[in-house]
Motif scaffolding. Structure first.
Motif, short mmCIF file in Angstrom:
data_model
loop_
_atom_site.label_atom_id
_atom_site.label_comp_id
_atom_site.label_asym_id
_atom_site.label_seq_id
_atom_site.Cartn_x
_atom_site.Cartn_y
_atom_site.Cartn_z
N UNK A 24 15.29 43.94 45.90
CA UNK A 24 13.83 43.96 46.04
C UNK A 24 13.36 44.70 47.29
N UNK A 25 14.14 44.68 48.36
CA UNK A 25 13.76 45.40 49.58
C UNK A 25 13.79 46.91 49.31
N UNK A 26 14.76 47.36 48.52
CA UNK A 26 14.83 48.79 48.17
C UNK A 26 13.57 49.21 47.42
N UNK A 27 13.11 48.37 46.50
CA UNK A 27 11.91 48.68 45.73
C UNK A 27 10.70 48.82 46.65
N UNK A 28 10.57 47.94 47.64
CA UNK A 28 9.47 48.04 48.60
C UNK A 28 9.62 49.31 49.44
N UNK A 29 10.86 49.65 49.80
CA UNK A 29 11.09 50.87 50.58
C UNK A 29 10.65 52.12 49.82
N UNK A 30 10.87 52.16 48.49
CA UNK A 30 10.43 53.30 47.69
C UNK A 30 8.92 53.47 47.82
N UNK A 31 8.18 52.35 47.72
CA UNK A 31 6.72 52.40 47.82
C UNK A 31 6.29 52.84 49.21
N UNK A 32 6.93 52.30 50.24
CA UNK A 32 6.59 52.68 51.61
C UNK A 32 6.88 54.16 51.85
N UNK A 33 8.01 54.65 51.37
CA UNK A 33 8.35 56.06 51.55
C UNK A 33 7.40 56.98 50.79
#
Length: 181
Positions: free
Chosen positions: A77-86
Motif C-alpha cells: 500500500x505504501x508503494x501505491x501512495x508513492x505512485x500518486x505522490x510521484x
C-alpha cells in the motif's frame, strides 16, 4: 553541489535508511515476466531480464535526466501512495527532467496483477519484473546494502551516477532538494 547541500542530502538518506531498517520486513520470494509498450513520460514497457538484472535496469537510464529506480510490489500500500505522490510531483515540477524505472519484486507468479496495476495506475514508464532475490541482487550490487523491503529507491543524476538510495517511502522534499541542486 556545495558542502551544506551535500550534508543535508546525506543526513536525509541516512535517516531514511535508519527508519527503514527499524520498520521494514523481508518480502516473499517469487519469479519474472514481460509485456509491451505504451506512451507518456517515457516509453512505458515491462521487461523480463534474461541476463543480469543490473544491465536490464541500467540500460533504461537516460543521460541528461534524473532517474528514480523504484522497487515496488503489487501488495504494497505504501508503494501505491508513492505512485500518486510521484505523479503529482512530476506534474507540479515539469521543468525537472525526471524519469522513473520501476522494479516489480513480485516475480512471474504475479505478472497479471502487476500488469493490471501498471495499467490501472497509468504507470507509463519502464518496469522490470523480477523476483525478490534478483531485485535484492541489483540493489545490493549498487548500494552494498540489502534490499529489506519495498518501497525502496535508487536515484541517479543526469550523468547516470548514483546520487542516493533509500529503503523507505519516497521523500519528495529530499528528492526536490537533490534534483534542484
Amino acid at each position: 553541489m556545495n558542502l551544506f547541500h551535500a550534508i543535508v542530502i546525506l543526513l536525509v538518506f541516512i535517516s531514511l535508511q535508519a527508519c527503514s531498517e527499524q520498520n521494514d520486513t523481508p518480502l516473499p520470494k517469487k519469479q519474472s515476466a514481460q509485456h509491451e509498450q505504451s506512451a507518456s513520460q517515457s516509453a512505458g514497457k515491462v521487461l523480463e531480464p534474461h541476463g543480469a538484472i543490473k544491465n536490464t535496469v541500467l540500460n533504461e537510464l537516460q543521460t541528461g535526466r534524473w532517474e528514480l529506480v523504484m522497487f515496488w510490489a503489487t501488495y504494497c500500500p505504501v508503494c501505491k501512495r508513492d505512485f500518486e505522490k510521484l505523479a503529482g510531483f512530476i506534474k507540479d515540477n515539469p521543468s525537472i527532467p525526471l524519469t522513473i524505472v520501476g522494479v516489480v519484486t513480485d516475480g512471474l507468479s504475479s505478472k497479471q496483477k502487476a500488469l493490471r496495476q501498471i495499467d490501472e495506475r497509468n504507470l507509463n514508464y519502464t518496469h522490470v519484473l523480477a523476483d525478490f532475490d534478483r531485485s535484492n541482487e541489483l540493489y545490493q550490487d549498487i548500494t552494498q546494502s540489502k534490499l529489506i523491503g519495498v518501497p525502496s529507491q535508487l536515484l541517479y543524476n543526469t550523468k547516470n551516477e548514483l546520487a542516493g538510495f533509500s529503503r523507505n517511502a519516497i521523500d519528495l522534499d529530499a528528492l526536490e532538494i537533490i534534483v534542484y541542486e
